[in-house]
Enzyme design. Structure first.
Site, PDB file in Angstrom:
ATOM      1  N   ASP A  47      69.833  44.148 144.630  1.00  0.00           N
ATOM      2  CA  ASP A  47      70.129  43.507 145.911  1.00  0.00           C
ATOM      3  C   ASP A  47      70.877  44.489 146.804  1.00  0.00           C
ATOM      4  O   ASP A  47      71.881  45.069 146.390  1.00  0.00           O
ATOM      5  CB  ASP A  47      70.995  42.262 145.637  1.00  0.00           C
ATOM      6  CG  ASP A  47      71.455  41.598 146.917  1.00  0.00           C
ATOM      7  OD1 ASP A  47      70.801  41.795 147.962  1.00  0.00           O
ATOM      8  OD2 ASP A  47      72.478  40.883 146.868  1.00  0.00           O
ATOM      9  N   HIS A 347      56.863  39.266 133.536  1.00  0.00           N
ATOM     10  CA  HIS A 347      57.751  38.265 134.133  1.00  0.00           C
ATOM     11  C   HIS A 347      57.445  36.841 133.677  1.00  0.00           C
ATOM     12  O   HIS A 347      58.158  35.918 134.040  1.00  0.00           O
ATOM     13  CB  HIS A 347      57.638  38.357 135.655  1.00  0.00           C
ATOM     14  CG  HIS A 347      56.267  37.954 136.111  1.00  0.00           C
ATOM     15  ND1 HIS A 347      55.148  38.715 135.821  1.00  0.00           N
ATOM     16  CD2 HIS A 347      55.829  36.871 136.783  1.00  0.00           C
ATOM     17  CE1 HIS A 347      54.083  38.103 136.309  1.00  0.00           C
ATOM     18  NE2 HIS A 347      54.467  36.982 136.901  1.00  0.00           N
ATOM     19  N   ASP A 348      56.373  36.639 132.935  1.00  0.00           N
ATOM     20  CA  ASP A 348      56.029  35.296 132.440  1.00  0.00           C
ATOM     21  C   ASP A 348      56.380  35.134 130.962  1.00  0.00           C
ATOM     22  O   ASP A 348      55.997  34.132 130.347  1.00  0.00           O
ATOM     23  CB  ASP A 348      54.521  35.043 132.601  1.00  0.00           C
ATOM     24  CG  ASP A 348      54.101  34.932 134.046  1.00  0.00           C
ATOM     25  OD1 ASP A 348      54.932  34.511 134.874  1.00  0.00           O
ATOM     26  OD2 ASP A 348      52.940  35.273 134.348  1.00  0.00           O
TER      27      ASP A 348
HETATM   28  C1  GLC Z   1      50.445  33.936 137.103  1.00  0.00           C
HETATM   29  C2  GLC Z   1      51.762  34.585 137.381  1.00  0.00           C
HETATM   30  C3  GLC Z   1      52.839  33.559 137.245  1.00  0.00           C
HETATM   31  C4  GLC Z   1      52.596  32.471 138.261  1.00  0.00           C
HETATM   32  C5  GLC Z   1      51.184  31.904 138.146  1.00  0.00           C
HETATM   33  C6  GLC Z   1      50.812  31.134 139.358  1.00  0.00           C
HETATM   34  O1  GLC Z   1      50.344  33.481 135.818  1.00  0.00           O
HETATM   35  O2  GLC Z   1      51.944  35.697 136.547  1.00  0.00           O
HETATM   36  O3  GLC Z   1      54.124  34.088 137.385  1.00  0.00           O
HETATM   37  O4  GLC Z   1      53.512  31.442 138.084  1.00  0.00           O
HETATM   38  O5  GLC Z   1      50.203  32.914 138.024  1.00  0.00           O
HETATM   39  O6  GLC Z   1      50.618  31.992 140.437  1.00  0.00           O
HETATM   40 CA    CA Z   2      69.099  40.818 149.152  1.00  0.00          CA
END
Ligand code: GLC
Ligand code: CA
Length: 573
Positions: A47, A347-348
């Site tokens: 940030d 990230h998932d």
């Molecule tokens: C994919 C992305 C995920 C998102 C989903 C809906 O799986 O990686 O983070 O929530 O699509 O766009």
């Molecule tokens: Ca920021």
């Protein structure tokens, strides 16, 4: 006559010799195969203005750090305008930058800064759905006769309720949302604020290609197609068999015309630029995956197969034998044609070390570096998630209030309203919620791990005082510095990129060992996936000339075939 036969025989022999020796043809080479992709989750990276949210200026301030890793491609999660129902995966304007993240000037500066450092940029393209706040959707829902009506999937209520469709993020798991304005239902495979786009509409497709060209003209280097295997649907919406939602991918993925859309996208966009393309999801079979990435078909470059990260998600829920089987199977399916991506986290997913390694203090560093060794020595393009190079771990929130992920928050409500066991659910989330991988990047041991001077949008993991980039920077044996070394090893050895993969001692339950071979070069990779010492059977491998190239213990082991807990070594043979 005889001479001719001899010549043909010699040519054939030569050909087979080449084949078995796994020789690289120039035409098989590509920059995106040799790339090492580093994934940045912008919201949590750095940030710059104290509002608690990571932003583009923050990434710019860390470009030298990124360069120091040795990675040569960055994939950014979505940075377009968005109301952030799903952290940017709900786009309200594909040609603008999310306010939280900065401006288009910031973007241009970021791209320039990356290119100056020899780093390419891959953008996330979210076009299975948009945000319900996108102008297209606002128009679409305004009237049944709107020219935008067919940009989405609508079902007029006079026809009754449409056949059920499962939604991943909906509080009722219902993918049809009734909208009284025009007395109709719209489809959303993800949250209500993520209506699915109608790919059968050529006008919509053209809009998407124009958006892609807009970014490609700016000079970006690739696209990651979010959830794209779900884009093509049977728009008569037939009923699916009972219980289909337990395996909805089977019904949702690779719908009719998907390949036509990709071929069209390739012709309109990919073929005109030097960009790479990767799809999230690889369909339901090897054939599906092949068809997506077979260069002759002119669709995509790569796809992610989810089989490995879909292995059971509870602690120790997978066995090494399963993991080996999955990766070996996919490797063999792509041995001759096509290309895969190699990853253990994004990230998932939960954090790599918490999920596939062991994040207890005794083994965190060793198992992190062992897993990194795996990713960097497999065939396929490595996709490496930010923070894993520090060995960051799951946060394991106790309270629902700490979570930010729409899927967890809505699933909690669903469990609550259907009498589910909330305690069991919360325990499960400690291991699998996506927020585990989304906590702020741990830069140093100042307040909020140096991520922000304000209040972070999601809590910082308390272990930042020990696990952070600044302390690891100073320690030559840190997880971070190991990452840098193995990145160099991969970059300097094409055998690790293209070489033939052969499993060694396949049935060994603790050790994952394999060789890579190319143009007469051979490497042996040995990985101990357990907390105990373990040995493996080298079979008829010649180990007498083995040279240790890298290992995650400082002192070499007493014997090549005997490994210490979570030991990882790469040898040249
Ligand atoms: C994919 C992305 C995920 C998102 C989903 C809906 O799986 O990686 O983070 O929530 O699509 O766009
Ligand atoms: Ca920021």
């Amino acid at each position: 006559m005889k001479k001719r036969f001899l010549l043909i025989g010699a040519a054939l022999l030569f050909f087979f010799h080449q084949k078995t020796n796994a020789q690289l043809r120039q035409t098989d080479k590509a920059w995106w195969k040799e790339a090492i992709v580093y994934q940045i989750y912008p919201r949590s990276f750095k940030d710059s203005n104290g509002d608690g949210i990571g932003d583009l200026k923050g990434i710019i301030s860390k470009l030298d750090y990124i360069k120091s890793l040795g990675v040569n491609v960055v994939w950014l999660n979505p940075i377009y305008s968005s109301p952030n129902d799903d952290n940017g995966y709900d786009v309200s304007d594909y040609r603008n930058i999310m306010k939280d993240f900065g401006t288009m000037e910031d973007f241009d500066a970021l791209l320039k800064g990356m290119h100056e450092r020899g780093i390419k940029l891959v953008m996330d393209l979210v076009v299975n759905h948009s945000s319900d706040e996108h102008e297209w959707f606002k128009q679409s829902r305004s009237s049944r006769t709107s020219p935008y009506r067919n940009y989405y999937h609508w079902w007029d209520a006079e026809r009754g309720k449409p056949a059920p469709r499962y939604s991943l993020f909906d509080v009722h798991h219902d993918a049809w949302r009734y909208d009284s304005l025009t007395n109709a239902y719209y489809l959303h495979y993800f949250s209500r604020k993520q209506p699915d786009l109608n790919w059968e509409n050529p006008q919509l497709r053209k809009e998407v290609y124009d958006i892609m060209k807009f970014w490609a003209d700016k000079g970006i280097d690739g696209f990651r197609l979010d959830a794209f295997q779900f884009a093509a649907k049977d728009t008569t919406f037939p009923p699916f068999p009972k219980g289909y939602e337990k395996n909805f991918v089977l019904y949702y993925a690779m719908g009719p015309h998907l390949h036509d859309y990709l071929k069209e996208m390739n012709k309109e966009v990919f073929s005109k630029y030097d960009v790479m393309s990767v799809a999230e999801g690889a369909g339901n079979s090897f054939q599906d995956a092949h068809d997506l990435v077979d260069a002759d078909r002119k669709e995509l470059n790569m796809a992610y197969a989810f089989e490995a990260v879909d292995l059971p998600k509870y602690p120790n829920g997978y066995s090494l034998l399963q993991l080996k089987k999955v990766f070996s199977k996919w490797d063999s399916a792509f041995a001759k044609k096509g290309w895969l991506s190699i990853f253990l986290a994004n990230h998932d997913q939960a954090r790599m070390v918490s999920r596939f390694g062991n994040d207890s203090p005794a083994f965190r560093e060793l198992s992190s570096t062992m897993l990194t060794t795996f990713i960097m020595t497999m065939r396929g393009t490595p996709y490496y998630y930010n923070g894993d190079e520090l060995g960051m771990t799951n946060i394991r929130f106790d309270k629902i209030e700490d979570y930010r992920d729409v899927s967890t928050l809505n699933e909690y409500k669903y469990q609550q309203s259907t009498g589910g066991n909330l305690q069991v659910f919360m325990e499960k989330m400690k291991f699998s919620c996506r927020d585990n991988g989304r906590t702020p990047f741990q830069w140093d041991n100042t307040a909020n791990a140096g991520f922000t001077t304000g209040t972070p949008w999601i809590s910082v993991n308390k272990n930042f005082t020990q696990i952070n980039a600044a302390v690891e920077e100073k320690d030559p044996n840190s997880v971070l510095n190991y990452f840098r070394k193995i990145v160099q090893l991969r970059k300097q050895n094409l055998v690790l990129v293209y070489g033939k993969y052969t499993l060694v001692d396949a049935k060994n339950p603790s050790v994952y060992a394999y060789t890579r071979e190319l143009d007469g070069k051979k490497m042996l990779i040995v990985l101990n996936f357990s907390t105990k010492e373990a040995s493996f059977n080298a079979g008829n491998l010649q180990l007498n000339k083995a040279r240790r190239l890298i290992g995650n213990y400082t002192a070499p082991s007493a014997a090549i075939t005997r490994l210490r807990p979570y030991e990882a070594v790469v040898y040249s043979l």
